[in-house]
Design a protein around this motif. Structure first.
Motif, PDB file in Angstrom:
ATOM      1  N   LEU A 194       0.834  -1.205   0.000  1.00 35.34           N
ATOM      2  CA  LEU A 194       0.000   0.000   0.000  1.00 35.34           C
ATOM      3  C   LEU A 194       0.867   1.252   0.000  1.00 35.34           C
ATOM      4  O   LEU A 194       0.585   2.228  -0.714  1.00 35.34           O
ATOM      5  N   ARG A 195       1.956   1.224   0.770  1.00 30.81           N
ATOM      6  CA  ARG A 195       2.846   2.385   0.854  1.00 30.81           C
ATOM      7  C   ARG A 195       3.441   2.720  -0.511  1.00 30.81           C
ATOM      8  O   ARG A 195       3.516   3.894  -0.897  1.00 30.81           O
ATOM      9  N   ALA A 196       3.815   1.694  -1.260  1.00 27.88           N
ATOM     10  CA  ALA A 196       4.398   1.934  -2.580  1.00 27.88           C
ATOM     11  C   ALA A 196       3.382   2.577  -3.521  1.00 27.88           C
ATOM     12  O   ALA A 196       3.701   3.516  -4.262  1.00 27.88           O
ATOM     13  N   GLY A 197       2.144   2.079  -3.489  1.00 27.72           N
ATOM     14  CA  GLY A 197       1.119   2.645  -4.352  1.00 27.72           C
ATOM     15  C   GLY A 197       0.768   4.069  -3.976  1.00 27.72           C
ATOM     16  O   GLY A 197       0.558   4.924  -4.847  1.00 27.72           O
ATOM     17  N   SER A 220      -6.182   2.000   9.867  1.00 26.34           N
ATOM     18  CA  SER A 220      -6.817   1.403  11.036  1.00 26.34           C
ATOM     19  C   SER A 220      -8.179   0.864  10.643  1.00 26.34           C
ATOM     20  O   SER A 220      -9.001   1.598  10.072  1.00 26.34           O
ATOM     21  N   GLU A 221      -8.410  -0.415  10.907  1.00 32.17           N
ATOM     22  CA  GLU A 221      -9.686  -1.073  10.605  1.00 32.17           C
ATOM     23  C   GLU A 221     -10.141  -0.816   9.166  1.00 32.17           C
ATOM     24  O   GLU A 221     -11.294  -0.496   8.898  1.00 32.17           O
ATOM     25  N   GLY A 222      -9.202  -0.932   8.226  1.00 28.53           N
ATOM     26  CA  GLY A 222      -9.530  -0.802   6.818  1.00 28.53           C
ATOM     27  C   GLY A 222      -9.734   0.615   6.331  1.00 28.53           C
ATOM     28  O   GLY A 222     -10.189   0.823   5.205  1.00 28.53           O
ATOM     29  N   THR A 223      -9.386   1.605   7.149  1.00 29.05           N
ATOM     30  CA  THR A 223      -9.532   3.006   6.772  1.00 29.05           C
ATOM     31  C   THR A 223      -8.162   3.666   6.709  1.00 29.05           C
ATOM     32  O   THR A 223      -7.376   3.560   7.652  1.00 29.05           O
ATOM     33  N   LEU A 224      -7.887   4.329   5.588  1.00 34.70           N
ATOM     34  CA  LEU A 224      -6.648   5.079   5.434  1.00 34.70           C
ATOM     35  C   LEU A 224      -6.845   6.486   5.974  1.00 34.70           C
ATOM     36  O   LEU A 224      -7.737   7.214   5.543  1.00 34.70           O
ATOM     37  N   TYR A 225      -6.022   6.877   6.926  1.00 36.43           N
ATOM     38  CA  TYR A 225      -6.059   8.222   7.488  1.00 36.43           C
ATOM     39  C   TYR A 225      -4.947   9.048   6.845  1.00 36.43           C
ATOM     40  O   TYR A 225      -3.807   8.586   6.746  1.00 36.43           O
ATOM     41  N   TYR A 226      -5.303  10.242   6.409  1.00 33.65           N
ATOM     42  CA  TYR A 226      -4.327  11.055   5.708  1.00 33.65           C
ATOM     43  C   TYR A 226      -4.616  12.533   5.936  1.00 33.65           C
ATOM     44  O   TYR A 226      -5.676  12.927   6.408  1.00 33.65           O
ATOM     45  N   ILE A 247      -6.942   7.695  -5.150  1.00 32.45           N
ATOM     46  CA  ILE A 247      -6.745   6.626  -4.161  1.00 32.45           C
ATOM     47  C   ILE A 247      -7.821   5.558  -4.330  1.00 32.45           C
ATOM     48  O   ILE A 247      -7.533   4.355  -4.281  1.00 32.45           O
ATOM     49  N   ARG A 248      -9.057   5.981  -4.547  1.00 32.64           N
ATOM     50  CA  ARG A 248     -10.153   5.021  -4.686  1.00 32.64           C
ATOM     51  C   ARG A 248      -9.994   4.168  -5.935  1.00 32.64           C
ATOM     52  O   ARG A 248     -10.351   2.987  -5.932  1.00 32.64           O
ATOM     53  N   ARG A 249      -9.485   4.755  -7.007  1.00 30.79           N
ATOM     54  CA  ARG A 249      -9.269   3.959  -8.219  1.00 30.79           C
ATOM     55  C   ARG A 249      -8.201   2.888  -7.985  1.00 30.79           C
ATOM     56  O   ARG A 249      -8.326   1.757  -8.463  1.00 30.79           O
ATOM     57  N   ARG A 250      -7.172   3.244  -7.262  1.00 27.14           N
ATOM     58  CA  ARG A 250      -6.055   2.316  -7.031  1.00 27.14           C
ATOM     59  C   ARG A 250      -6.386   1.297  -5.938  1.00 27.14           C
ATOM     60  O   ARG A 250      -6.009   0.118  -6.032  1.00 27.14           O
ATOM     61  N   PHE A 251      -7.116   1.741  -4.910  1.00 29.60           N
ATOM     62  CA  PHE A 251      -7.442   0.872  -3.773  1.00 29.60           C
ATOM     63  C   PHE A 251      -8.939   0.972  -3.467  1.00 29.60           C
ATOM     64  O   PHE A 251      -9.345   1.617  -2.493  1.00 29.60           O
ATOM     65  N   PRO A 252      -9.780   0.328  -4.271  1.00 31.45           N
ATOM     66  CA  PRO A 252     -11.233   0.491  -4.134  1.00 31.45           C
ATOM     67  C   PRO A 252     -11.815  -0.040  -2.824  1.00 31.45           C
ATOM     68  O   PRO A 252     -12.899   0.383  -2.423  1.00 31.45           O
ATOM     69  N   ASP A 253     -11.119  -0.955  -2.167  1.00 36.61           N
ATOM     70  CA  ASP A 253     -11.647  -1.531  -0.920  1.00 36.61           C
ATOM     71  C   ASP A 253     -11.239  -0.743   0.312  1.00 36.61           C
ATOM     72  O   ASP A 253     -11.625  -1.095   1.437  1.00 36.61           O
ATOM     73  N   LEU A 254     -10.476   0.307   0.131  1.00 40.73           N
ATOM     74  CA  LEU A 254      -9.951   1.072   1.256  1.00 40.73           C
ATOM     75  C   LEU A 254     -10.848   2.274   1.536  1.00 40.73           C
ATOM     76  O   LEU A 254     -11.109   3.089   0.652  1.00 40.73           O
TER      77      LEU A 254
END
Length: 268
Positions: A194-197, A220-226, A247-254
């Motif tokens: 995930l960090r690389a993407g 945390s619990e499937g949520t990316l905080y930024y 971000i959603r296009r690259r990681f749709p489940d996040l």
């Protein structure tokens, strides 16, 4: 802290949670229009019937009928109890006391051994998911809010954070107690893939907008905080809308959560 005190606090905490959940169920039933009341809703209008529910049934009813009110209610009730406990005993519980008190409260989410975190005043506790994961999809969130409220009431310095839970689909439940508001332990770690993407997304976004500052804090619990803001004169401008689609296009489940703007800590 004596076993008697811990037992008394555990009992009071259970009653506080039940009172908050009962209120959520009754309020939800009262606000339903007469034309939409089903048999279960009619039964929920009876305080005696609600009081007769066992803990699991009451939690399930509250989460089904008024999930947001239930989560908010158990946090507030637990926070009031912790603050009252602190005022009564004239104690502001430090980290060392909390790591021993919480497992003594008898709740599944608190029954864990807390391990020291290197290089900062923090404790990390991990355990296998408990039966709450089968109770309701948001049962883990209910316990998270109750535990956080109690900790934040018992101590003015220690904060509670959940990194992973069975309710979020994680293989284990991981909680952290930390002191510093900007502690690196307040969010779960970023997996290497995930960090690389995210770094690639950051570079692309910066190429199009050199004023855009991004800091990916953790998952945390499937949520990316930024954090996202624009530097210079427009530093306070809300910038999430320019980065979240990528971000959603690259990681749709996040799931995504932007933290309120504050001085950005560079990601190492």
């Amino acid at each position: 802290m004596t076993t008697t005190v811990a037992t008394d606090l555990a009992g009071r905490w259970r009653r506080a949670r039940r009172a908050a959940l009962s209120r959520a169920v009754l309020d939800a039933a009262r606000t339903a229009t007469a034309g939409t009341l089903d048999a279960a809703a009619v039964a929920a209008l009876d305080p005696a019937a609600v009081a007769a529910l066992d803990d699991d049934a009451l939690a399930r009813a509250a989460l089904e009928r008024a999930p947001e009110a239930a989560l908010r209610g158990v946090y507030d009730a637990s926070h009031r109890l912790g603050a009252s406990f602190r005022a009564y005993f004239h104690l502001d519980l430090p980290l060392a006391d909390l790591e021993h008190l919480l497992p003594a409260l008898g709740a599944a989410c608190t029954e864990r051994a807390w391990q020291r975190v290197d290089d900062e005043p923090a404790r990390r506790g991990s355990r296998p998911p408990c039966a709450a994961t089968t109770l309701h999809p948001r049962a883990c969130a209910l316990w998270r809010e109750a535990t956080a409220g109690l900790v934040h009431g018992l101590s003015s310095a220690v904060r509670f954070a959940r990194h992973a839970s069975g309710g979020a689909g994680d293989a284990s439940c991981v909680d952290v107690l930390h002191v510093h508001p900007e502690s690196p332990s307040r969010f779960g770690p970023l997996p290497a893939a995930l960090r690389a993407g995210l770094e690639q997304i950051r570079r692309t976004a910066r190429a199009f907008d050199p004023t855009l500052e991004l800091d990916f804090l953790g998952v945390s619990e499937g949520t990316l905080y930024y954090r996202a803001h624009r530097s210079g004169a427009a530093g306070a401008e809300h910038a999430s809308t320019s980065i979240e689609p990528a971000i959603r296009r690259r990681f749709p489940d996040l799931a995504l959560c932007e933290v309120s703007p504050r001085p950005v800590i560079a990601t190492s």
